[in-house]
Motif scaffolding. Structure first.
Motif, short mmCIF file in Angstrom:
data_model
loop_
_atom_site.label_atom_id
_atom_site.label_comp_id
_atom_site.label_asym_id
_atom_site.label_seq_id
_atom_site.Cartn_x
_atom_site.Cartn_y
_atom_site.Cartn_z
N ARG A 241 -45.09 -21.66 -26.76
CA ARG A 241 -45.21 -22.44 -25.52
C ARG A 241 -46.65 -22.90 -25.30
O ARG A 241 -46.88 -23.99 -24.80
CB ARG A 241 -44.74 -21.61 -24.33
N LYS A 242 -47.60 -22.04 -25.67
CA LYS A 242 -49.00 -22.47 -25.54
C LYS A 242 -49.29 -23.62 -26.51
O LYS A 242 -50.00 -24.57 -26.17
CB LYS A 242 -49.93 -21.29 -25.84
N ALA A 243 -48.74 -23.52 -27.71
CA ALA A 243 -48.94 -24.61 -28.67
C ALA A 243 -48.33 -25.90 -28.14
O ALA A 243 -48.89 -26.99 -28.33
CB ALA A 243 -48.32 -24.23 -30.01
N TRP A 244 -47.20 -25.78 -27.49
CA TRP A 244 -46.55 -26.95 -26.91
C TRP A 244 -47.43 -27.58 -25.84
O TRP A 244 -47.59 -28.80 -25.77
CB TRP A 244 -45.19 -26.53 -26.36
N GLU A 245 -48.06 -26.75 -25.02
CA GLU A 245 -48.99 -27.26 -24.02
C GLU A 245 -50.16 -27.97 -24.70
O GLU A 245 -50.63 -29.02 -24.23
CB GLU A 245 -49.52 -26.11 -23.14
N ASP A 246 -50.65 -27.40 -25.79
CA ASP A 246 -51.77 -28.02 -26.51
C ASP A 246 -51.38 -29.38 -27.07
O ASP A 246 -52.17 -30.33 -27.03
CB ASP A 246 -52.23 -27.11 -27.66
N LEU A 247 -50.17 -29.47 -27.61
CA LEU A 247 -49.72 -30.73 -28.18
C LEU A 247 -49.59 -31.81 -27.11
O LEU A 247 -49.99 -32.97 -27.31
CB LEU A 247 -48.38 -30.54 -28.89
N LYS A 248 -49.06 -31.44 -25.97
CA LYS A 248 -48.95 -32.41 -24.87
C LYS A 248 -50.34 -32.82 -24.40
O LYS A 248 -50.58 -34.00 -24.09
CB LYS A 248 -48.15 -31.80 -23.71
N PHE A 249 -51.24 -31.86 -24.36
CA PHE A 249 -52.62 -32.14 -23.96
C PHE A 249 -53.25 -33.14 -24.93
O PHE A 249 -53.87 -34.14 -24.54
CB PHE A 249 -53.40 -30.83 -23.92
N ALA A 250 -53.07 -32.87 -26.24
CA ALA A 250 -53.64 -33.75 -27.26
C ALA A 250 -53.03 -35.14 -27.18
O ALA A 250 -53.73 -36.15 -27.32
CB ALA A 250 -53.43 -33.14 -28.65
N ARG A 251 -51.75 -35.20 -26.95
CA ARG A 251 -51.08 -36.50 -26.84
C ARG A 251 -51.65 -37.29 -25.67
O ARG A 251 -51.89 -38.50 -25.75
CB ARG A 251 -49.58 -36.28 -26.65
N GLU A 252 -51.92 -36.60 -24.58
CA GLU A 252 -52.49 -37.26 -23.42
C GLU A 252 -53.91 -37.75 -23.72
O GLU A 252 -54.29 -38.88 -23.36
CB GLU A 252 -52.50 -36.29 -22.23
N VAL A 253 -54.69 -36.91 -24.39
CA VAL A 253 -56.05 -37.31 -24.75
C VAL A 253 -56.01 -38.56 -25.63
O VAL A 253 -56.74 -39.53 -25.42
CB VAL A 253 -56.78 -36.16 -25.48
#
Ligand code: SF4
Length: 257
Positions: A241-253
């Motif tokens: 789930r943390k990795a999923w948050e990171d991926l969404k964060f990266a996508r937003e960046v």
């Protein structure tokens, strides 16, 4: 990607209760943690840390300025040939073959791992096997096919027994990755795993301390986001789930670059 297919990838990640929110150009999702610094404009992601923080471990210190210029002027074929013939560190004696990198040479996304494992050493390609399959699922969950990104490692040769690379090996090999980045000109880098993140950011901070921030890499200041290595996620599925948050964060960046 249609919603059903995306859900299948989320299922593969064990994240069936999570859904993507918004499009690539939407505002930061409510679940995205606040970005620490406010040094940039309201429409651009703020930068939370620099590439060379004061916490560079003494053992990892080396002349970045000297090494960065080493592979200057090499195009893709020349660089690949140099890596294939490289004997700059002792790992050349134990590798089956070098693992240069794979993917779209015009990709917006550059995924950077630590070093080849046993399977990568045999096949000559980064992120194959179960960890590679999970990486593919993670990418597809944010709408990216493996063929759309570029995937490489900090080290191009496998450390025996999958031990951590030592600082001198990383220092010798990093100029190859730096040249790959110069040729690729990615919009975003995703560092997967502690070793990759620490070597790219020249820090000894923990992965947990480096997540959910926009770092910058190199003179070109490529935005860099840190997340977990898929091999770690296979061993610790509760961290997905943390990795999923990171991926969404990266996508937003990436959407704001
Ligand atoms: S790890 Fe890098 S520096 Fe060492 S031999 Fe392989 S390609 Fe050369």
């Amino acid at each position: 990607m249609n919603s059903q297919l995306r859900q299948e990838y989320l299922d593969a990640l064990g994240l069936t209760s999570w859904t993507l929110r918004g499009s690539r150009t939407s505002s930061v999702p409510a679940s995205t943690p606040a970005i620490v610094s406010t040094t940039s404009s309201a429409t651009a992601p703020a930068i939370a840390s620099a590439t060379a923080p004061a916490t560079v471990p003494a053992s990892a210190a080396y002349s970045r300025e000297t090494s960065a210029a080493r592979e200057e002027a090499a195009d893709w074929p020349e660089l690949r040939a140099r890596v294939a013939a490289c004997t700059r560190c002792p790992l050349s004696a134990t590798r089956t073959q070098t693992v240069f990198g794979v993917g779209n040479p015009h990709a917006d996304w550059l995924i950077v791992g630590e070093a080849p494992g046993a399977e990568e050493d045999r096949k000559g390609e980064p992120f194959v096997g179960r960890a590679g399959q999970l990486l593919n699922s993670m990418l597809r969950a944010i709408g990216l096919a493996r063929e759309q990104v570029y995937i490489a490692n900090v080290l191009k040769c496998r450390p025996p027994g999958n031990r951590d690379p030592n600082p001198s090996e990383a220092a010798e090999c990093l100029p190859y990755l730096e040249r790959q980045i110069a040729l690729l000109k990615p919009k975003i880098m995703l560092a997967v795993g502690r070793i990759a993140a620490q070597n790219l950011l020249r820090t000894d901070k923990t992965l947990g301390a480096l997540r959910q921030q926009v770092h910058q890499f190199g003179l070109s200041q490529v935005p860099l986001v840190v997340t977990y290595h898929p091999a770690y996620l296979l061993r610790s599925p509760t961290e997905k789930r943390k990795a999923w948050e990171d991926l969404k964060f990266a996508r937003e960046v990436c959407s704001r670059v």
